[in-house]
Design a protein around this motif. Structure first.
Motif, PDB file in Angstrom:
ATOM      1  N   ILE A 242       0.849  -1.198   0.000  1.00  0.00           N
ATOM      2  CA  ILE A 242       0.000   0.000   0.000  1.00  0.00           C
ATOM      3  C   ILE A 242       0.881   1.243   0.000  1.00  0.00           C
ATOM      4  N   ARG A 243       0.451   2.282  -0.762  1.00  0.00           N
ATOM      5  CA  ARG A 243       1.232   3.517  -0.854  1.00  0.00           C
ATOM      6  C   ARG A 243       0.393   4.737  -0.482  1.00  0.00           C
ATOM      7  N   GLN A 244       1.110   5.818  -0.148  1.00  0.00           N
ATOM      8  CA  GLN A 244       0.428   7.093   0.089  1.00  0.00           C
ATOM      9  C   GLN A 244      -0.292   7.514  -1.198  1.00  0.00           C
ATOM     10  N   GLY A 245      -1.530   7.995  -1.051  1.00  0.00           N
ATOM     11  CA  GLY A 245      -2.312   8.422  -2.214  1.00  0.00           C
ATOM     12  C   GLY A 245      -3.291   7.363  -2.696  1.00  0.00           C
ATOM     13  N   ASP A 246      -3.113   6.106  -2.272  1.00  0.00           N
ATOM     14  CA  ASP A 246      -4.081   5.056  -2.621  1.00  0.00           C
ATOM     15  C   ASP A 246      -5.437   5.388  -1.996  1.00  0.00           C
ATOM     16  N   VAL A 247      -6.502   5.089  -2.724  1.00  0.00           N
ATOM     17  CA  VAL A 247      -7.861   5.301  -2.213  1.00  0.00           C
ATOM     18  C   VAL A 247      -8.518   3.930  -2.059  1.00  0.00           C
ATOM     19  N   VAL A 248      -8.907   3.588  -0.834  1.00  0.00           N
ATOM     20  CA  VAL A 248      -9.521   2.283  -0.577  1.00  0.00           C
ATOM     21  C   VAL A 248     -10.932   2.269  -1.166  1.00  0.00           C
ATOM     22  N   VAL A 249     -11.194   1.269  -1.990  1.00  0.00           N
ATOM     23  CA  VAL A 249     -12.488   1.144  -2.675  1.00  0.00           C
ATOM     24  C   VAL A 249     -13.383   0.134  -1.963  1.00  0.00           C
ATOM     25  N   SER A 250     -12.795  -0.993  -1.536  1.00  0.00           N
ATOM     26  CA  SER A 250     -13.592  -2.015  -0.846  1.00  0.00           C
ATOM     27  C   SER A 250     -12.704  -2.858   0.047  1.00  0.00           C
ATOM     28  N   ILE A 251     -13.328  -3.472   1.063  1.00  0.00           N
ATOM     29  CA  ILE A 251     -12.627  -4.385   1.970  1.00  0.00           C
ATOM     30  C   ILE A 251     -13.467  -5.655   2.083  1.00  0.00           C
ATOM     31  N   SER A 252     -12.888  -6.769   1.654  1.00  0.00           N
ATOM     32  CA  SER A 252     -13.574  -8.070   1.675  1.00  0.00           C
ATOM     33  C   SER A 252     -14.964  -7.981   1.052  1.00  0.00           C
ATOM     34  N   GLY A 253     -15.044  -7.290  -0.082  1.00  0.00           N
ATOM     35  CA  GLY A 253     -16.297  -7.195  -0.829  1.00  0.00           C
ATOM     36  C   GLY A 253     -17.236  -6.092  -0.365  1.00  0.00           C
ATOM     37  N   GLN A 254     -16.938  -5.451   0.765  1.00  0.00           N
ATOM     38  CA  GLN A 254     -17.789  -4.360   1.275  1.00  0.00           C
ATOM     39  C   GLN A 254     -17.291  -3.028   0.729  1.00  0.00           C
ATOM     40  N   PRO A 255     -18.165  -2.251   0.039  1.00  0.00           N
ATOM     41  CA  PRO A 255     -17.721  -0.963  -0.519  1.00  0.00           C
ATOM     42  C   PRO A 255     -17.319   0.015   0.592  1.00  0.00           C
ATOM     43  N   VAL A 256     -16.305   0.812   0.312  1.00  0.00           N
ATOM     44  CA  VAL A 256     -15.792   1.802   1.285  1.00  0.00           C
ATOM     45  C   VAL A 256     -15.793   3.177   0.635  1.00  0.00           C
ATOM     46  N   GLU A 257     -16.440   4.154   1.294  1.00  0.00           N
ATOM     47  CA  GLU A 257     -16.465   5.529   0.780  1.00  0.00           C
ATOM     48  C   GLU A 257     -15.890   6.541   1.766  1.00  0.00           C
ATOM     49  N   SER A 258     -15.762   6.142   3.040  1.00  0.00           N
ATOM     50  CA  SER A 258     -15.247   7.074   4.043  1.00  0.00           C
ATOM     51  C   SER A 258     -14.254   6.361   4.967  1.00  0.00           C
ATOM     52  N   TRP A 259     -13.501   7.147   5.722  1.00  0.00           N
ATOM     53  CA  TRP A 259     -12.530   6.553   6.639  1.00  0.00           C
ATOM     54  C   TRP A 259     -13.216   5.792   7.765  1.00  0.00           C
ATOM     55  N   ARG A 260     -14.387   6.259   8.161  1.00  0.00           N
ATOM     56  CA  ARG A 260     -15.118   5.557   9.216  1.00  0.00           C
ATOM     57  C   ARG A 260     -15.478   4.148   8.771  1.00  0.00           C
ATOM     58  N   GLU A 261     -15.929   4.004   7.514  1.00  0.00           N
ATOM     59  CA  GLU A 261     -16.263   2.672   7.000  1.00  0.00           C
ATOM     60  C   GLU A 261     -15.017   1.796   6.930  1.00  0.00           C
ATOM     61  N   LEU A 262     -13.894   2.402   6.535  1.00  0.00           N
ATOM     62  CA  LEU A 262     -12.625   1.661   6.480  1.00  0.00           C
ATOM     63  C   LEU A 262     -12.265   1.147   7.871  1.00  0.00           C
ATOM     64  N   SER A 263     -12.350   2.032   8.860  1.00  0.00           N
ATOM     65  CA  SER A 263     -11.994   1.664  10.231  1.00  0.00           C
ATOM     66  C   SER A 263     -12.938   0.599  10.786  1.00  0.00           C
ATOM     67  N   THR A 264     -14.228   0.744  10.481  1.00  0.00           N
ATOM     68  CA  THR A 264     -15.236  -0.201  10.972  1.00  0.00           C
ATOM     69  C   THR A 264     -15.001  -1.612  10.439  1.00  0.00           C
ATOM     70  N   LEU A 265     -14.475  -1.720   9.218  1.00  0.00           N
ATOM     71  CA  LEU A 265     -14.257  -3.029   8.618  1.00  0.00           C
ATOM     72  C   LEU A 265     -12.916  -3.650   9.027  1.00  0.00           C
ATOM     73  N   ILE A 266     -11.931  -2.813   9.390  1.00  0.00           N
ATOM     74  CA  ILE A 266     -10.603  -3.336   9.752  1.00  0.00           C
ATOM     75  C   ILE A 266     -10.496  -3.638  11.247  1.00  0.00           C
ATOM     76  N   SER A 267     -10.984  -2.729  12.090  1.00  0.00           N
ATOM     77  CA  SER A 267     -10.797  -2.858  13.550  1.00  0.00           C
ATOM     78  C   SER A 267     -11.265  -4.185  14.145  1.00  0.00           C
ATOM     79  N   PRO A 268     -12.444  -4.734  13.755  1.00  0.00           N
ATOM     80  CA  PRO A 268     -12.904  -5.978  14.398  1.00  0.00           C
ATOM     81  C   PRO A 268     -12.195  -7.245  13.915  1.00  0.00           C
ATOM     82  N   ASN A 269     -11.179  -7.089  13.039  1.00  0.00           N
ATOM     83  CA  ASN A 269     -10.579  -8.277  12.420  1.00  0.00           C
ATOM     84  C   ASN A 269      -9.077  -8.426  12.672  1.00  0.00           C
ATOM     85  N   PRO A 270      -8.623  -8.377  13.940  1.00  0.00           N
ATOM     86  CA  PRO A 270      -7.190  -8.578  14.182  1.00  0.00           C
ATOM     87  C   PRO A 270      -6.779 -10.011  13.820  1.00  0.00           C
TER      88      PRO A 270
END
Length: 454
Positions: A242-270
């Protein structure tokens, strides 16, 4: 340059505040007919001095800028005998009420100066966060009281709220007291009253920002996109590519449009592998990343080591605040009172070990803050001056014999038990007072150096 700003900011702040404090003693002494021999800003070797006025008062700026003093005729100085013709103008020969007023004038003018500075700042039109609740932590007092994201804070214990942090000092006072808070909240078109319980709020390392978060009085997040602004070295994100400037589009098939959605999908999955799709230079790229398990609030969350692109609050999340002269004065008076009582309560809690000694700051941290304030702007510097002025006023009123509050205590003893008892107390108390002050300054310097090193 940062060091230079700190030195200049500190010297200006201390010079102004010491001059204001000593002027209070000087002015009241003169008005009550006491002869002033010397007015000094600083201690030690004089850098500048002049003599002026009918009483030939000596005005001095000295080398050590950590205080000052006003020397009056007859202040128990055996080397300066008082002429018979001037005995009526000697400080020691004045009635208790006059001596007490002269002593009170120093801390008193520090509070008046703070009120003046806060009042001046209050006359400006400023942009503040609208008093709308963001998403509160689940276990916070606000969340448990049923307040939802998007609800509007109307008042706190009947005190009107103009912006989200408006009553922050008042709330901190209530938390330090362990008292519940009644809030009026606009929700779904109607105003309802909610009780915020403060008993469970930890106060050992309390500060206004963390206290508001723990209560759940948090602003809505600014509109943060899913663009990655920083990738931590040796993090799962960097290892995956991953590089600076990349825009996250989806995580495990779930669409991502904001940082909150990104955090919500990553945090519960250590420790669980995730498929993350990012957009880079107009093309989608897929990465498999396993979030690193990180301790958080007694549990674990997943992190991949990325931070969002900084953004500002949108205009609809801000409110314009302005006051007339009278409203500004009353707000300045209230702010000075609230800050003074918070300072006293913090000192009291420190003595009973309920609040950390790390809250005590000394000259190094004052210089650091003053230097930062100069760089931020005049408004912030004026605010810092007001805060330090209040601290100076409160500290000088403590009943330690070497301070103004100690002198007032001696006057009280004199009024109750007589002059001899007061002199005996002062003789012993002065030594104890010096010991206490040395210990307090030692703690302040220790905290300053520890904070700088860490």
């Amino acid at each position: 340059m940062g060091f230079l700003y700190s030195v200049v900011g500190f010297l200006i702040a201390i010079g102004i505040l010491v001059a204001v404090h000593e002027f209070g003693h000087f002015w009241v002494a003169r008005k009550l007919g006491v002869k002033v021999l010397k007015f000094s800003i600083g201690f030690g070797k004089p850098l500048w001095k002049t003599v002026g006025g009918v009483d030939k008062t000596e005005y001095v700026v000295a080398a050590i800028p950590l205080g000052g003093y006003v020397k009056m005729l007859g202040e128990g100085d055996p080397d300066a005998p008082v002429l018979e013709s001037e005995k009526h103008r000697a400080f020691d020969n004045q009635p208790i009420w006059k001596r007490s007023l002269i002593i009170l004038a120093g801390p008193g003018i520090n509070f008046l100066f703070a009120i003046l500075l806060f009042s001046i700042l209050g006359l400006q039109t400023v942009e503040r966060l609208d008093p709308v609740f963001g998403q509160a932590p689940l276990a916070s007092a606000v969340s448990l009281a049923g307040v939802k994201e998007g609800d509007r804070l109307v008042s706190v214990d009947g005190r009107e709220v103009d912006f989200l942090a408006h009553q922050q000092l008042y709330i901190m006072n209530r938390v330090l007291q362990g008292s519940d808070i009644e809030m009026q909240v606009l929700s779904g078109g109607s105003v309802r009253s909610v009780t915020i319980e403060t008993q469970g709020i930890p106060i050992y390392n309390i500060n206004p920002g963390s206290m508001m978060y723990q209560l759940g009085i948090v602003p809505p997040s600014p509109p943060i996109t899913s663009e990655i602004h920083h990738v931590a070295p040796e993090s799962p994100a960097e290892s995956a590519g991953i590089r600076q400037g990349d825009v996250v589009v989806s995580i495990s098939g779930q669409p991502v449009e904001s940082w909150r959605e990104l955090s919500t999908l990553i945090s519960p999955n250590p420790g669980k592998e995730l498929e993350i799709i990012v957009q880079r230079s107009g093309l989608n790229k897929t990465f498999l990343i396993t979030p690193k398990a990180t301790p958080f609030n007694g549990g674990e969350i997943g992190v991949i080591g990325v931070r969002p692109k900084p953004t500002s609050y949108s205009p609809d999340q801000l409110v314009s605040v302005s006051k007339g002269p009278w409203a500004s004065f009353m707000a300045g008076l209230d702010q000075t009172w609230q800050m003074s009582t918070v300072t006293l309560r913090m000192l009291g809690k420190m003595l009973t070990l309920q609040v950390s000694h790390k809250n005590v700051n000394g000259p190094i941290m004052i210089a650091n803050v003053a230097g930062q304030a100069i760089q931020v702007g005049l408004d912030y510097y004026i605010h810092i001056l007001a805060v330090i002025s209040i601290s100076l006023g409160v500290m000088n009123l403590l009943p330690i014999p070497i301070l103004d509050g100690g002198h007032l205590l001696v006057h009280l003893i004199e009024g109750v038990a007589g002059k001899k008892a007061a002199l005996n107390f002062f003789a012993v108390g002065q030594r104890v007072g010096i010991f206490i002050l040395i210990g307090f300054m030692g703690l302040a310097f220790y905290n300053d150096i520890f904070k700088l090193l860490n």
